[in-house]
Design a protein around this motif. Structure first.
Motif, PDB file in Angstrom:
ATOM      1  N   ARG A 233       0.906  -1.168   0.107  1.00 13.37           N
ATOM      2  CA  ARG A 233       0.067   0.078   0.015  1.00 13.37           C
ATOM      3  C   ARG A 233       0.856   1.253   0.086  1.00 13.37           C
ATOM      4  NH1 ARG A 233      -1.982   3.779   3.437  1.00 13.37           N
ATOM      5  NH2 ARG A 233      -4.266   4.777   2.828  1.00 13.37           N
ATOM      6  N   GLU A 234       1.921   1.230   0.833  1.00 13.59           N
ATOM      7  CA  GLU A 234       2.735   2.256   0.676  1.00 13.59           C
ATOM      8  C   GLU A 234       3.516   2.738  -0.670  1.00 13.59           C
ATOM      9  OE1 GLU A 234       6.984   3.471   2.825  1.00 13.59           O
ATOM     10  OE2 GLU A 234       5.598   2.336   4.166  1.00 13.59           O
ATOM     11  N   ALA A 235       3.740   1.648  -1.049  1.00  9.36           N
ATOM     12  CA  ALA A 235       4.386   2.048  -2.593  1.00  9.36           C
ATOM     13  C   ALA A 235       3.086   2.441  -3.497  1.00  9.36           C
ATOM     14  CB  ALA A 235       4.739   0.580  -3.225  1.00  9.36           C
ATOM     15  N   ARG A 236       2.019   2.009  -3.256  1.00  8.40           N
ATOM     16  CA  ARG A 236       0.878   2.656  -4.286  1.00  8.40           C
ATOM     17  C   ARG A 236       0.545   4.047  -3.925  1.00  8.40           C
ATOM     18  NH1 ARG A 236      -4.952   2.399  -3.055  1.00  8.40           N
ATOM     19  NH2 ARG A 236      -5.965   3.062  -5.069  1.00  8.40           N
ATOM     20  N   VAL A 237       0.690   4.286  -2.579  1.00 10.56           N
ATOM     21  CA  VAL A 237       0.210   5.523  -2.349  1.00 10.56           C
ATOM     22  C   VAL A 237       1.400   6.627  -2.734  1.00 10.56           C
ATOM     23  CG1 VAL A 237       0.515   7.372  -0.420  1.00 10.56           C
ATOM     24  CG2 VAL A 237      -0.635   5.116  -0.030  1.00 10.56           C
ATOM     25  N   GLN A 238       2.727   6.253  -2.925  1.00  5.95           N
ATOM     26  CA  GLN A 238       3.810   7.050  -3.608  1.00  5.95           C
ATOM     27  C   GLN A 238       3.608   7.179  -4.972  1.00  5.95           C
ATOM     28  OE1 GLN A 238       7.268   5.882  -0.431  1.00  5.95           O
ATOM     29  NE2 GLN A 238       8.047   6.469  -2.322  1.00  5.95           N
ATOM     30  N   ARG A 239       3.185   6.163  -5.583  1.00  7.69           N
ATOM     31  CA  ARG A 239       2.980   6.488  -7.034  1.00  7.69           C
ATOM     32  C   ARG A 239       2.100   7.325  -7.239  1.00  7.69           C
ATOM     33  NH1 ARG A 239       4.052  -0.033  -8.431  1.00  7.69           N
ATOM     34  NH2 ARG A 239       6.209   0.056  -9.372  1.00  7.69           N
ATOM     35  N   LEU A 240       0.785   7.107  -6.577  1.00  8.97           N
ATOM     36  CA  LEU A 240      -0.447   7.987  -6.755  1.00  8.97           C
ATOM     37  C   LEU A 240       0.237   9.614  -6.639  1.00  8.97           C
ATOM     38  CD1 LEU A 240      -3.348   6.099  -5.282  1.00  8.97           C
ATOM     39  CD2 LEU A 240      -2.658   6.187  -7.847  1.00  8.97           C
ATOM     40  N   LEU A 241       0.666   9.703  -5.388  1.00  8.60           N
ATOM     41  CA  LEU A 241       1.129  11.013  -5.090  1.00  8.60           C
ATOM     42  C   LEU A 241       2.224  11.661  -5.968  1.00  8.60           C
ATOM     43  CD1 LEU A 241       1.543  10.579  -1.295  1.00  8.60           C
ATOM     44  CD2 LEU A 241      -0.422  11.914  -2.381  1.00  8.60           C
ATOM     45  N   ALA A 242       3.196  10.717  -6.508  1.00  7.22           N
ATOM     46  CA  ALA A 242       3.987  11.268  -7.747  1.00  7.22           C
ATOM     47  C   ALA A 242       3.211  11.746  -8.825  1.00  7.22           C
ATOM     48  CB  ALA A 242       4.834  10.289  -8.265  1.00  7.22           C
ATOM     49  N   ASP A 243       2.122  11.103  -9.365  1.00  3.42           N
ATOM     50  CA  ASP A 243       1.137  11.489 -10.481  1.00  3.42           C
ATOM     51  C   ASP A 243       0.361  12.759 -10.141  1.00  3.42           C
ATOM     52  OD1 ASP A 243       2.189   9.196 -11.874  1.00  3.42           O
ATOM     53  OD2 ASP A 243       0.088   8.129 -11.312  1.00  3.42           O
ATOM     54  N   ALA A 244       0.307  12.996  -8.718  1.00  2.00           N
ATOM     55  CA  ALA A 244      -0.325  14.419  -8.519  1.00  2.00           C
ATOM     56  C   ALA A 244       0.809  15.592  -8.188  1.00  2.00           C
ATOM     57  CB  ALA A 244      -1.126  14.260  -6.976  1.00  2.00           C
ATOM     58  N   GLY A 245       1.898  15.336  -8.500  1.00  2.00           N
ATOM     59  CA  GLY A 245       2.953  16.343  -8.468  1.00  2.00           C
ATOM     60  C   GLY A 245       3.499  16.525  -6.931  1.00  2.00           C
ATOM     61  N   VAL A 246       3.393  15.521  -5.931  1.00  2.00           N
ATOM     62  CA  VAL A 246       3.974  15.290  -4.760  1.00  2.00           C
ATOM     63  C   VAL A 246       5.339  15.031  -4.665  1.00  2.00           C
ATOM     64  CG1 VAL A 246       4.012  14.858  -2.232  1.00  2.00           C
ATOM     65  CG2 VAL A 246       1.642  15.301  -3.693  1.00  2.00           C
ATOM     66  N   PRO A 247       6.403  15.704  -4.264  1.00  2.00           N
ATOM     67  CA  PRO A 247       7.885  15.223  -4.188  1.00  2.00           C
ATOM     68  C   PRO A 247       7.876  13.975  -3.541  1.00  2.00           C
ATOM     69  CG  PRO A 247       7.548  17.163  -2.712  1.00  2.00           C
ATOM     70  CD  PRO A 247       6.239  16.778  -3.340  1.00  2.00           C
ATOM     71  N   VAL A 248       8.150  13.074  -3.963  1.00  2.00           N
ATOM     72  CA  VAL A 248       8.423  11.652  -3.615  1.00  2.00           C
ATOM     73  C   VAL A 248       9.413  10.912  -4.569  1.00  2.00           C
ATOM     74  CG1 VAL A 248       6.044  11.487  -2.468  1.00  2.00           C
ATOM     75  CG2 VAL A 248       6.449  10.557  -4.584  1.00  2.00           C
ATOM     76  N   PRO A 249      10.070   9.901  -3.727  1.00  2.00           N
ATOM     77  CA  PRO A 249      11.041   9.038  -4.696  1.00  2.00           C
ATOM     78  C   PRO A 249      10.258   8.173  -5.554  1.00  2.00           C
ATOM     79  CG  PRO A 249      11.515   9.060  -2.185  1.00  2.00           C
ATOM     80  CD  PRO A 249      10.259   9.651  -2.457  1.00  2.00           C
ATOM     81  N   ARG A 250      10.727   7.970  -6.626  1.00  2.00           N
ATOM     82  CA  ARG A 250      10.311   7.108  -7.897  1.00  2.00           C
ATOM     83  C   ARG A 250      10.205   5.682  -7.421  1.00  2.00           C
ATOM     84  NH1 ARG A 250      11.546   4.237 -12.374  1.00  2.00           N
ATOM     85  NH2 ARG A 250      13.726   4.669 -12.236  1.00  2.00           N
ATOM     86  N   ILE A 251       9.132   4.799  -7.443  1.00  2.00           N
ATOM     87  CA  ILE A 251       9.196   3.379  -7.216  1.00  2.00           C
ATOM     88  C   ILE A 251       9.671   2.789  -8.464  1.00  2.00           C
ATOM     89  CG2 ILE A 251       7.699   1.432  -6.566  1.00  2.00           C
ATOM     90  CD1 ILE A 251       7.981   3.769  -4.321  1.00  2.00           C
ATOM     91  N   VAL A 252      10.586   1.891  -8.062  1.00  3.50           N
ATOM     92  CA  VAL A 252      11.540   0.992  -8.904  1.00  3.50           C
ATOM     93  C   VAL A 252      10.685  -0.196  -9.533  1.00  3.50           C
ATOM     94  CG1 VAL A 252      13.562  -0.016  -9.797  1.00  3.50           C
ATOM     95  CG2 VAL A 252      13.664   2.396  -8.858  1.00  3.50           C
ATOM     96  N   ALA A 253      10.437  -0.960  -8.014  1.00  7.18           N
ATOM     97  CA  ALA A 253       9.841  -2.306  -8.131  1.00  7.18           C
ATOM     98  C   ALA A 253       9.317  -2.961  -6.677  1.00  7.18           C
ATOM     99  CB  ALA A 253      10.963  -3.275  -8.395  1.00  7.18           C
ATOM    100  N   VAL A 254       8.333  -3.612  -6.831  1.00  5.67           N
ATOM    101  CA  VAL A 254       7.564  -3.804  -5.604  1.00  5.67           C
ATOM    102  C   VAL A 254       7.452  -5.270  -5.577  1.00  5.67           C
ATOM    103  CG1 VAL A 254       5.223  -3.763  -4.496  1.00  5.67           C
ATOM    104  CG2 VAL A 254       6.216  -1.917  -5.676  1.00  5.67           C
ATOM    105  N   CYS A 255       7.741  -5.933  -4.277  1.00  2.00           N
ATOM    106  CA  CYS A 255       7.803  -7.579  -4.350  1.00  2.00           C
ATOM    107  C   CYS A 255       7.140  -7.985  -3.145  1.00  2.00           C
ATOM    108  CB  CYS A 255       9.351  -7.658  -3.872  1.00  2.00           C
ATOM    109  SG  CYS A 255       9.388  -9.672  -3.634  1.00  2.00           S
ATOM    110  N   ASP A 256       5.901  -8.627  -3.651  1.00  2.00           N
ATOM    111  CA  ASP A 256       5.010  -9.221  -2.725  1.00  2.00           C
ATOM    112  C   ASP A 256       5.255 -10.847  -2.315  1.00  2.00           C
ATOM    113  OD1 ASP A 256       4.335 -10.383  -5.033  1.00  2.00           O
ATOM    114  OD2 ASP A 256       2.192  -9.947  -5.015  1.00  2.00           O
ATOM    115  N   ASP A 257       6.276 -11.283  -2.809  1.00  2.00           N
ATOM    116  CA  ASP A 257       6.861 -12.599  -2.659  1.00  2.00           C
ATOM    117  C   ASP A 257       7.453 -12.604  -1.241  1.00  2.00           C
ATOM    118  OD1 ASP A 257       7.806 -15.317  -2.397  1.00  2.00           O
ATOM    119  OD2 ASP A 257       8.815 -15.249  -4.388  1.00  2.00           O
ATOM    120  N   GLU A 258       6.916 -13.178  -0.101  1.00  2.00           N
ATOM    121  CA  GLU A 258       7.533 -13.279   1.114  1.00  2.00           C
ATOM    122  C   GLU A 258       8.646 -14.330   1.312  1.00  2.00           C
ATOM    123  OE1 GLU A 258       4.509 -13.188   4.203  1.00  2.00           O
ATOM    124  OE2 GLU A 258       3.235 -11.662   3.571  1.00  2.00           O
ATOM    125  N   SER A 259       8.780 -14.866   0.217  1.00  2.00           N
ATOM    126  CA  SER A 259       9.844 -16.015   0.251  1.00  2.00           C
ATOM    127  C   SER A 259      11.269 -15.448   0.112  1.00  2.00           C
ATOM    128  CB  SER A 259       9.624 -17.082  -0.644  1.00  2.00           C
ATOM    129  OG  SER A 259       9.795 -16.752  -1.956  1.00  2.00           O
TER     130      SER A 259
END
Length: 352
Positions: free
Chosen positions: A81-107
């Motif tokens: 969720r945190e990564a999704r929030v940052q991507r949405l905020l980046a699209d809205a012009g909020v200064p956030v670092p760019r997300i490169v990759a997201v891993c949901d594999d807990e292994s």
């Protein structure tokens, strides 16, 4: 090699606590998303909840962000969720670092995590950086201006509108944190029930809805490395939602160190106690001028911030007592730090 890092999966199995990084698994994941080359790592940041590592992967400079060791409380440390929030905020012009990759594999590391670009900037803690040495106040002004800009983002439509339920936000915050106390603590303080009851009976009416960062403080801002002072990125979006923007302002002021104020566990950027920095009252006035907000109930919001901080600091302290945060130098101080936060919350409540 740190006790938090295992080179291989076999090494990880032999460690007394689950490691935060397993290099063998991490290398394989990085390769799977097109990131290869010599790998180096170092833990960064002063966060006491989620964990952040700087990675050099070949010529790429990245940041890996993950939750703490399991077991994790429900609905917390949600990296996806945190990564999704940052991507949405980046699209809205909020200064956030760019997300490169997201891993949901807990292994891979035992918990979900994400990678973001690593920016060249300055995070202020206990010293005035060179680019603002002649005008330390610029740091605080930039911080409050960035908060006002964040709260100006339109959340009435699009995907940003799905990040939370602003109606009833304040009441839910009070009830949620009050109910969390018995689940995260083995101690009893009379202030907890008094504060919960007092906050619940005096909930202000929210004037409007905005993105609420949830942990907005100077230590969660990256400043550009050169003058003039400006916020290059807002970090740590774990608790972001939609709600009352004054909750962010109350927390920002509660974490802002000023001369004469009690030193609490929230004081992670003590440099602002020094000469040349504006007061909390001056920062509140600037925010009001930028946003037109009515700050008549600001004391209630500051009380809420201190109460919430006491609860989540108590959770950190209990996990340390249970041996789940080995080597943590911050957690032992919360034995006295949590009751101090509760006393400060009651002092704030009396003043408001």
């Amino acid at each position: 090699m740190s006790d938090d890092v295992a080179l291989t999966r076999a090494d990880a199995q032999r460690m007394p606590h689950p490691p935060l990084l397993v290099i063998e698994s991490l290398r394989e994941y990085l390769s799977s998303v097109g990131l290869s080359g010599d790998l180096s790592w170092a833990r960064i940041g002063d966060g006491h909840s989620n964990v952040t590592y700087g990675l050099d992967v070949g010529a790429r400079r990245l940041v890996l962000r993950r939750g703490p060791r399991p077991p994790l409380p429900p609905t917390t440390h949600d990296m996806l969720r945190e990564a999704r929030v940052q991507r949405l905020l980046a699209d809205a012009g909020v200064p956030v670092p760019r997300i490169v990759a997201v891993c949901d594999d807990e292994s891979v590391l035992g918990v979900p995590f994400y990678l973001m670009e690593r920016l060249d900037g300055v995070v202020v803690t206990d010293a005035v950086p060179a680019m603002s040495a002649s005008d330390p106040a610029a740091i605080a002004w930039a911080a409050v201006d960035a908060l006002a800009d964040l709260h100006a983002v339109d959340v009435s439509q699009g995907e940003l509108a799905t990040l939370g339920r602003p109606d009833g936000y304040l009441s839910r915050q009070v009830s949620r944190f009050a109910s969390l106390w018995p689940t995260v603590s083995r101690r009893s303080f009379v202030e907890v029930d008094r504060l919960a009851e007092g906050l619940a009976t005096r909930v202000p009416t929210s004037a409007r809805a905005s993105v609420v960062h949830g942990d907005y403080r100077i230590g969660n801002l990256m400043l550009a490395p050169e003058a003039p002072v400006r916020v290059q990125a807002i970090l740590d979006w774990e608790m972001a939602t939609l709600g009352d923007p004054l909750a962010d302002l109350g927390y920002f002021l509660a974490t802002y160190a000023e001369p004469g104020a009690a030193v609490t566990p929230l004081e992670l950027t003590p440099v602002t106690r020094g000469e040349g920095f504006p007061s909390r009252a001056q920062l509140a006035e600037r925010y009001a001028l930028r946003t037109g907000a009515d700050l008549g109930a600001l004391g209630w919001y500051r009380t809420l911030a201190l109460f919430k901080a006491a609860v989540f600091c108590e959770a950190i302290y209990t996990r340390w007592c249970d041996g789940e945060r080995p080597g943590d130098e911050f957690a032992p101080r919360l034995a006295e730090g949590v009751p101090l936060l509760l006393r400060e919350a009651e002092r704030e409540a009396r003043g408001s």
